[in-house]
Scaffold this active site. Structure first.
Site, PDB file in Angstrom:
ATOM      1  N   ARG A  58     -27.554   1.505  54.048  1.00 15.13           N
ATOM      2  CA  ARG A  58     -26.415   0.721  54.552  1.00 15.13           C
ATOM      3  C   ARG A  58     -26.792  -0.662  55.062  1.00 15.13           C
ATOM      4  NH1 ARG A  58     -24.711   5.699  57.084  1.00 15.13           N
ATOM      5  NH2 ARG A  58     -23.378   6.827  55.628  1.00 15.13           N
ATOM      6  N   LYS A  75     -24.629 -14.760  48.508  1.00 12.89           N
ATOM      7  CA  LYS A  75     -24.009 -14.012  47.412  1.00 12.89           C
ATOM      8  C   LYS A  75     -25.089 -13.199  46.708  1.00 12.89           C
ATOM      9  CE  LYS A  75     -20.035 -16.785  45.991  1.00 12.89           C
ATOM     10  NZ  LYS A  75     -19.416 -17.501  44.856  1.00 12.89           N
ATOM     11  N   GLU A  92     -27.616 -28.557  39.160  1.00 13.75           N
ATOM     12  CA  GLU A  92     -26.908 -28.040  40.345  1.00 13.75           C
ATOM     13  C   GLU A  92     -27.015 -29.020  41.519  1.00 13.75           C
ATOM     14  OE1 GLU A  92     -24.990 -25.265  40.729  1.00 13.75           O
ATOM     15  OE2 GLU A  92     -25.502 -23.985  39.027  1.00 13.75           O
ATOM     16  N   LYS A  97     -24.767 -27.627  50.731  1.00 14.76           N
ATOM     17  CA  LYS A  97     -24.258 -26.279  50.495  1.00 14.76           C
ATOM     18  C   LYS A  97     -24.111 -25.513  51.807  1.00 14.76           C
ATOM     19  CE  LYS A  97     -24.432 -22.167  47.740  1.00 14.76           C
ATOM     20  NZ  LYS A  97     -24.997 -21.385  46.649  1.00 14.76           N
ATOM     21  N   GLU A 126     -15.861 -17.358  50.646  1.00 16.13           N
ATOM     22  CA  GLU A 126     -15.180 -18.015  49.521  1.00 16.13           C
ATOM     23  C   GLU A 126     -13.683 -17.758  49.506  1.00 16.13           C
ATOM     24  OE1 GLU A 126     -17.315 -18.225  45.840  1.00 16.13           O
ATOM     25  OE2 GLU A 126     -15.490 -18.474  44.690  1.00 16.13           O
ATOM     26  N   ARG A 184     -15.336 -23.117  49.542  1.00 16.98           N
ATOM     27  CA  ARG A 184     -16.543 -22.675  48.831  1.00 16.98           C
ATOM     28  C   ARG A 184     -16.331 -22.621  47.315  1.00 16.98           C
ATOM     29  NH1 ARG A 184     -20.876 -17.941  50.523  1.00 16.98           N
ATOM     30  NH2 ARG A 184     -22.182 -18.203  48.687  1.00 16.98           N
ATOM     31  N   ASN A 227     -18.028 -24.127  42.436  1.00 16.22           N
ATOM     32  CA  ASN A 227     -17.906 -23.723  41.036  1.00 16.22           C
ATOM     33  C   ASN A 227     -17.583 -24.887  40.108  1.00 16.22           C
ATOM     34  OD1 ASN A 227     -18.553 -20.983  41.262  1.00 16.22           O
ATOM     35  ND2 ASN A 227     -16.500 -20.513  42.014  1.00 16.22           N
ATOM     36  N   HIS A 249     -18.456 -24.829  36.553  1.00 14.68           N
ATOM     37  CA  HIS A 249     -18.690 -23.430  36.199  1.00 14.68           C
ATOM     38  C   HIS A 249     -17.547 -22.818  35.385  1.00 14.68           C
ATOM     39  CE1 HIS A 249     -21.905 -23.961  39.042  1.00 14.68           C
ATOM     40  NE2 HIS A 249     -22.352 -22.738  38.830  1.00 14.68           N
ATOM     41  N   HIS A 253     -19.110 -21.214  32.273  1.00 16.77           N
ATOM     42  CA  HIS A 253     -19.125 -19.772  32.010  1.00 16.77           C
ATOM     43  C   HIS A 253     -18.637 -19.456  30.593  1.00 16.77           C
ATOM     44  CE1 HIS A 253     -19.047 -18.505  36.532  1.00 16.77           C
ATOM     45  NE2 HIS A 253     -20.271 -18.697  36.083  1.00 16.77           N
ATOM     46  N   HIS A 267     -28.331 -21.420  32.549  1.00 13.18           N
ATOM     47  CA  HIS A 267     -27.115 -21.502  33.363  1.00 13.18           C
ATOM     48  C   HIS A 267     -26.853 -22.939  33.837  1.00 13.18           C
ATOM     49  CE1 HIS A 267     -24.012 -20.608  36.284  1.00 13.18           C
ATOM     50  NE2 HIS A 267     -24.757 -21.135  37.233  1.00 13.18           N
TER      51      HIS A 267
END
Lengths: 344, 344
Positions: free
Chosen positions: B110, B132, B174, B212, B222, B226, B230, B233, B237, B250
């Site tokens: 946990r 994340k 990035e 960031k 997010e 936030r 993206n 992105h 993607h 990426h």
């Protein structure tokens, strides 16, 4: 009646103890349940639950399916239902369903909401409060999981009508546990009132949930007091393990474990023999087992160390101090434990 | 130098941007890495890291292994090392290692602590900040995971010495993303200073991480700002998906995606053609691709909807407003998007 679980953060939520009312969600919902519960109660649920889109995920019934494979089955249902981050899972069943649905909700798209509609007494009084989620693996029980609080819990004791008598008793064992550890008045109330699915049970659930709510609110992540909820569990886990989880229900093993903890508390002077007998009498009233024939005391003791949650090889015991209070200690001598185990 | 990630709660932590110093842990530690990183840098790490008990878990190198099976491999290593709740995981590698180690740490018993020692530029400036974690599955990327903040991040740019040039460029993409979205001064600094692993890179990492950090501190989960991270992105993607994640790294796909977002911003009057060219020029300086031949514009558009994170079938675009600011909108007309896609 309503019990607020106040966690001093955005995770706070409410537990409704009453006949299920119509609940409606303006979002996609997946209900996780098992075939047993579904056959008894799914129509009743459907009459009371509506959503933007409602899907169902039926997983196999039983602790032996509380594993990664079944977790993936729940997640798969979420993806097929195209749940988004605003969607909701509903756990509809006992503790296994609750723990797994909560865990799935905590990791689907990095966490979505879930609610609990527990259908067994054990899950109503215990598993549905506190936000512990998880699955078992070959190393032990609940070793993979997360803390993820439900958004709400709906406790409807009419579900208990179809609950087998032994499972009812297993739930009462956890109620008694709560009273012995934390609440003397509650214990005396239990001594003076009979519990069954149509009598007094809502009050007992409320008192039990309120007690647990208090404990969880002061220690959400189990860094102190919350460990006291494991009263009866240190011994109970060994009994479950030695009997391959087949002989006793979890609550029954905890019942025996409480008697073992009590015997240790009496030996060390924390509890009177009279109080020990009162607890035993209450357990027996609900046909909860209070003794277990230990074949090999040394082997039993070694099993304490199989619980991977014990750190640094010290065993944590929760011992009642009279009735209504308890202490958490890892300073108990091996010889004292061995001696009380020999008495079983 | 040190950047504090202030999340206004107990999850706050610090990022150290400097040559790795001796770190010592009075608890059990499992280091998760891959064979590529291990062959280059494991000895260096071992020279600097000590623990009560230190074990290593080597997982296969590559995005295609960022899945449940590898996650279970990491968890298995934790159980075999008998980690307890006070133990620690160390993510030693790029973004895949970081995301999976963080996820494993979040669900082992946990939740246990983890730290990041990122070895690629992309993970140093991006993946290591923000908490994340996650894995991919057949439905998409990072669709199973959690928010779990590291206890600390150690960024040592000397690891970049062994980083292939294309991967360096993907990291710079990035960095440029962060500047275009949030920080005009940083963008101008990037225009005036060359980056390589021994020059200016620590400053660029620091500025990027600080930017960031600010974004994540105001919106940890997010729910608003936030999402602006993206930028590039939404388009990126689709490009990654259409090329089966094989043609572009990426960061490279994000570079092309930024150019597409810019074209849309120019068309809608949010960005001047001059600013659009400045971004393109900066990307090209690091040989980051800026264009992608779209075979079927309609099909490309349909691919936006495959991203399960989009709710209610509205596509969220992040569009720069000049340089140093941006807007998040789901109100862009299909025809406008189709038209700019036709220009690629």
């Amino acid at each position: 009646m309503t019990v607020k679980i106040d966690l001093n953060n955005e995770n706070s939520y409410e537990i409704y103890i009453e006949k299920l009312k119509k609940i409606s969600f303006d979002r996609k919902v997946v209900v996780v349940t098992n075939p047993t519960i579904a056959s008894f109660h799914l129509e009743y649920l459907k009459d009371n639950l509506s959503a933007q889109e409602l899907s169902f995920c039926t997983i196999p019934d039983g602790e032996e399916y509380k594993n990664m494979q079944t977790l993936e089955q729940i997640l798969e249902s979420c993806f097929l239902a195209k749940l988004d981050r605003k969607s909701l899972l509903v756990a509809f069943g006992g503790g296994v369903i609750g723990d797994m649905t909560g865990f799935a909700a905590s990791i689907y798209q990095r966490g979505i909401d879930f609610i609990q509609i527990p259908t067994t007494l054990l899950s109503q009084v215990d598993a549905s409060v506190g936000g512990k989620t998880g699955i078992n693996n070959r190393f032990g029980k609940n070793l993979i999981g997360s803390f993820h609080q439900p958004k709400a819990v709906y406790i409807d004791s009419s579900f208990l009508k179809t609950l087998p008598k032994r499972e009812f008793g297993a739930g009462v064992a956890e109620i008694i546990k709560m009273a012995v550890c934390f609440n003397k008045d509650f214990f005396m109330w239990l001594e003076n009132n009979d519990l069954n699915y149509e009598k007094n049970i809502d009050i007992a659930i409320q008192k039990s949930v309120q007690t647990k709510a208090y404990v969880v609110s002061v220690d959400e992540k189990e860094q102190g007091l919350r460990a006291a909820l494991n009263y009866g569990h240190t011994f109970g886990h060994v009994i479950e393990n030695l009997t391959n989880y087949k002989t006793y229900l979890h609550g029954e093993a905890v019942g025996i474990g409480m008697c073992m903890a009590n015997a240790l508390a009496v030996k060390l002077g924390f509890m009177s023999e009279d109080d020990e007998k009162r607890v035993e009498k209450l357990l027996k009233k609900y046909e909860i087992p209070t003794t277990y024939k230990i074949k090999d005391v040394e082997d039993f003791y070694e099993h304490f160390f199989l619980d991977k949650k014990s750190s640094n090889s010290k065993i944590k015991f929760i011992l009642p101090v009279g009735i209504g209070d308890c202490k958490i200690t890892d300073e108990i001598k091996r010889d004292d434990v061995i001696e009380i185990l020999k008495g079983f």
